[in-house]
Scaffold this motif. Structure first.
Motif, PDB file in Angstrom:
ATOM      1  N   PRO A 272       0.831  -1.206   0.000  1.00  0.00           N
ATOM      2  CA  PRO A 272       0.000   0.000   0.000  1.00  0.00           C
ATOM      3  C   PRO A 272       0.864   1.254   0.000  1.00  0.00           C
ATOM      4  CG  PRO A 272      -0.768  -1.557   1.657  1.00  0.00           C
ATOM      5  CD  PRO A 272       0.552  -2.068   1.157  1.00  0.00           C
ATOM      6  N   ALA A 273       0.461   2.254  -0.800  1.00  0.00           N
ATOM      7  CA  ALA A 273       1.217   3.500  -0.905  1.00  0.00           C
ATOM      8  C   ALA A 273       0.787   4.531   0.125  1.00  0.00           C
ATOM      9  CB  ALA A 273       1.065   4.082  -2.309  1.00  0.00           C
ATOM     10  N   SER A 274      -0.296   4.253   0.844  1.00  0.00           N
ATOM     11  CA  SER A 274      -0.796   5.205   1.835  1.00  0.00           C
ATOM     12  C   SER A 274      -1.653   4.479   2.856  1.00  0.00           C
ATOM     13  CB  SER A 274      -1.640   6.294   1.159  1.00  0.00           C
ATOM     14  OG  SER A 274      -2.816   5.722   0.603  1.00  0.00           O
ATOM     15  N   TYR A 278      -4.140   1.196   2.361  1.00  0.00           N
ATOM     16  CA  TYR A 278      -4.084   0.035   3.250  1.00  0.00           C
ATOM     17  C   TYR A 278      -5.465  -0.283   3.812  1.00  0.00           C
ATOM     18  CZ  TYR A 278      -3.117  -2.809   7.361  1.00  0.00           C
ATOM     19  OH  TYR A 278      -3.136  -3.815   8.296  1.00  0.00           O
ATOM     20  N   LEU A 279      -6.168   0.731   4.278  1.00  0.00           N
ATOM     21  CA  LEU A 279      -7.497   0.532   4.854  1.00  0.00           C
ATOM     22  C   LEU A 279      -8.486   0.042   3.803  1.00  0.00           C
ATOM     23  CD1 LEU A 279      -7.694   3.622   7.229  1.00  0.00           C
ATOM     24  CD2 LEU A 279      -7.211   1.240   7.844  1.00  0.00           C
ATOM     25  N   ALA A 280      -8.357   0.538   2.581  1.00  0.00           N
ATOM     26  CA  ALA A 280      -9.235   0.074   1.515  1.00  0.00           C
ATOM     27  C   ALA A 280      -9.011  -1.415   1.237  1.00  0.00           C
ATOM     28  CB  ALA A 280      -8.997   0.902   0.245  1.00  0.00           C
ATOM     29  N   GLY A 281      -7.752  -1.844   1.313  1.00  0.00           N
ATOM     30  CA  GLY A 281      -7.454  -3.262   1.132  1.00  0.00           C
ATOM     31  C   GLY A 281      -8.029  -4.101   2.244  1.00  0.00           C
ATOM     32  N   ARG A 282      -7.983  -3.603   3.468  1.00  0.00           N
ATOM     33  CA  ARG A 282      -8.586  -4.318   4.600  1.00  0.00           C
ATOM     34  C   ARG A 282     -10.090  -4.443   4.406  1.00  0.00           C
ATOM     35  NH1 ARG A 282      -6.325  -7.198   8.519  1.00  0.00           N
ATOM     36  NH2 ARG A 282      -7.684  -6.285  10.111  1.00  0.00           N
TER      37      ARG A 282
END
Length: 286
Positions: A272-274, A278-282
């Motif tokens: 994740p670049a930000s 990261y939260l969107a991936g979670r």
């Protein structure tokens, strides 16, 4: 139909093929070429498996290799510029030049071996064309190394698998790969005495893969023939290990649409670049 017993000489031959043993209550079973290769890698650190390709397909791959070599040199400053950094006998990421190399990287037998030996998700960490130059010239793969260099540890399961595709036949004369058997089980590089007395040359026909635990020490042999010996190396690893080249970035978002190929190339395991990314991936995992 009346059953006939097998000839006595056949029965004797079959019995001779079974190694004698006593006190054995457990035994590993391997009935396919993939299982036998996996067993050899676990025990010795290396094995050989036939890629299953036709002579016609190998001819197409050979032609694509030579084109990729020329294009790679042209795009990166020419042969003299590559010689200056000792990169003139390597083609980085040939699958970027021709889809036949992606087909090779997705070989079913090799991926089955990786799935059996590596725990979890497997990513293509790198793909490189390797040229062992003729007439006993030095090249950068001719020194002992692990394909996870500078690492001195062992693990209960491989973190990465090396699958070296033999575009040309590997012979003693043209510099067959040398291995130090079972060195993937020891943290330190073996003694010079062990290296000089125990090194083994792995010969293999064109169209086969020499498959290694990436922690086994190996090197390219010396090619004393008048022709270069060509191969395509692949390293498959757990996604925790950084790719040699960031493949999704190097290839572009639209390089492939097939979900299995995208997963293999690491599109599903990007860093994740930000925080927001990261939260969107979670969120997608829940």
């Amino acid at each position: 139909m009346e059953r006939s017993d097998p000839p006595l000489d056949f029965v004797g031959m079959m019995q001779a093929d079974i190694p004698k043993r006593y006190g054995v209550t457990e035994q590993t079973q391997s009935s396919s070429d993939v299982e036998r290769t996996c067993e050899s890698i676990r025990q010795l650190g290396y094995g050989v498996v036939n890629g299953g390709y036709s002579p016609a397909w190998l001819t197409l791959l050979s032609e694509a290799f030579d084109r990729a070599q020329g294009r790679h040199s042209l795009e990166h400053g020419g042969i003299d510029a590559l010689k200056a950094i000792d990169e003139h006998n390597t083609i980085r990421l040939p699958l970027a030049y021709d889809p036949i190399f992606l087909e090779l990287a997705a070989n079913g037998k090799v991926l089955d071996i990786c799935r059996q030996l590596i725990s979890g998700y497997v990513v293509l960490n790198q793909q490189n064309g390797i040229i062992n130059p003729p007439n006993a010239k030095q090249y950068n793969q001719g020194a002992w190394h692990r394909d996870l260099p500078y690492q001195h540890f062992v693990s209960s399961r491989p973190l990465a698998i090396n699958a070296l595709f033999c575009l040309d036949e590997f012979t003693i004369e043209n510099g067959a790969t040398m291995v130090l058997p079972a060195s993937h089980r020891q943290e330190a590089f073996p003694s010079d005495h062990f290296v000089t007395t125990q090194a083994s040359a792995v010969t293999a026909p064109a169209g086969s893969f020499i498959v290694l635990d990436c922690m086994v020490f190996h090197s390219g042999g010396i090619n004393v023939t008048a022709r270069p010996r060509r191969a395509i190396n692949h390293v498959y690893s757990i996604p925790l290990l950084r790719q040699q080249i960031d493949l999704p970035t190097a290839l572009g978002e639209d390089f492939v649409t097939d979900p299995a190929h995208r997963r293999l190339l690491g599109y599903d395991a990007r860093q994740p670049a930000s925080i927001a990314e990261y939260l969107a991936g979670r969120a997608r995992k829940t």
